[in-house]
Write a protein that holds these residues in place. Sequence first.
Motif, PDB file in Angstrom:
ATOM      1  N   GLY A  47       0.849  -1.204   0.000  1.00  0.00           N
ATOM      2  CA  GLY A  47       0.000   0.000   0.000  1.00  0.00           C
ATOM      3  C   GLY A  47       0.875   1.241   0.000  1.00  0.00           C
ATOM      4  O   GLY A  47       0.692   2.177   0.781  1.00  0.00           O
ATOM      5  N   THR A  50       0.111   5.903  -1.852  1.00  0.00           N
ATOM      6  CA  THR A  50      -0.586   7.107  -1.375  1.00  0.00           C
ATOM      7  C   THR A  50      -0.633   7.090   0.155  1.00  0.00           C
ATOM      8  O   THR A  50      -0.258   6.106   0.787  1.00  0.00           O
ATOM      9  CB  THR A  50      -2.049   7.180  -1.906  1.00  0.00           C
ATOM     10  N   GLY A  53       1.092   4.906   3.621  1.00  0.00           N
ATOM     11  CA  GLY A  53       2.052   3.968   3.044  1.00  0.00           C
ATOM     12  C   GLY A  53       3.134   4.697   2.258  1.00  0.00           C
ATOM     13  O   GLY A  53       4.332   4.412   2.400  1.00  0.00           O
ATOM     14  N   SER A 137      -0.148  -1.130   4.758  1.00  0.00           N
ATOM     15  CA  SER A 137      -0.961   0.089   4.730  1.00  0.00           C
ATOM     16  C   SER A 137      -2.010   0.060   3.625  1.00  0.00           C
ATOM     17  O   SER A 137      -2.231   1.043   2.927  1.00  0.00           O
ATOM     18  CB  SER A 137      -0.034   1.302   4.556  1.00  0.00           C
TER      19      SER A 137
HETATM   20 NA    NA Z   1      -1.315   3.950   2.319  1.00  0.00          NA
END
Ligand code: NA
Length: 396
Positions: A47, A50, A53, A137
Amino acid sequence: MIIEPRTRGFICLTAHPKGCEKNVLNQINYVKSKDPIEGPKNVLVIGASTGFGLASRITSAFGSNAATIGVFLEKPPKPNRPASPGWYNSAAFETQAHQAGLYAKSINGDAFSDDIKKQTIELIKKDLGQIDLVIYSLASPVRLHPKTGIKHKSVLKPIGGVYTNKTVDFHTGDISQISIDPATEEDVANTIAVMGGEDWYFWIDALQKENLLAPNATTVAYSYIGPKLTEPVYRKGTIGRAKDDLEATAFKISDSLKSINGKAYVSVNKALVTQASSAIPVIPLYISLLYKIMKENNVHEGCIEQMERLFSERLYTTEQPNTDKEGRIRVDDWEMREDIQAQIKDLWDNATTETLGSIGDLEGYNTDFFNLFGFKVEGVNYDEDVNEIVEIPGLQ
Ligand code: NA
Ligand code: NAI
């Protein structure tokens, strides 16, 4: 092409490569402005494109000179159709990392799948050998379960009864009452399947079976608690059940990592504008009041400030990070400060369409929302023709 924001509700269908690049550069510069961190060396971020993460990846690379592998699910660009923002973020990050002499590669695909786990494992074996930090994330509305083939959809609903409260349309500033029907048992189970800890466990298990986790390896996933005000739709709602499950999974993973002296933590982060949080009813109004109060008290942070603080003051300082009695790392400490919450509670009762402009930071919310997609970023010329086709240099 000239790229403009095209919004539909709480999503934006376009993204601006230069704006996304600028956001990433700002985050890198923030981390570089702080002291170096004696942190991880080889980091896997699931992740990574964005939100928290991406900020974790930037902190690892530019705070601690770490080699990073990022896994994410982003839409590549096509002629006249911009990519999703995480694509442009990752392109900018990897360009900067490579320029700084840092290893950075990425895998774009469904992290819930066995196939993407396998690809990631092969890449680690080939390039890095062992990982000492795994950041988990993901924020996703769906998960295709790799063992059963069932497609689970998460929902954001209260449990046990209808929840009615104020919410804001952050594009217009209109405050209205919203009533959300309670979840069914099936909704709860589906939300846990998507946002709970099972996939985190699968990742760590797969890595450990291949001996890809270094001695003392750490893994961290992110959670949220928030105030009483949002409890019915967040912490005591379906998503909260998933977070309970995620938090319980940390103990299970720590147990499974005993042989390498590894540790799994959940870090409770602050409420922030991300693609994930914009979709939750009531939360945007809470965030716009929170931003106002935290900015007034000089304790406002974005994703990068949060992650830099997590690394430098929690994960990589003392031997064991301080945790609350549930074993969680807290970087939501400033959001949850009693004086901050007391002020928000007062504002909440007075928040109307008419007052919000002055008592809340709707503008800050709005700017942050557009910033997620590379729009309204300072120093970017949006009248300029830009090439929407951008490659991610380390994409596998
Ligand atoms: Na993230
Ligand atoms: P985000 O939407 O900015 O990031 C989500 C990431 O997951 C992106 O990199 C996306 O590409 C990736 N992703 C989504 N589905 C995927 C899939 N199937 N395969 C591979 N990658 C996939 O979200 P955000 O807000 O950074 O959330 C990350 C975590 O932080 C979540 O667990 C969230 O609950 C938690 N958190 C968020 C807070 C907030 O206020 N935004 C507060 C505290 C915790």
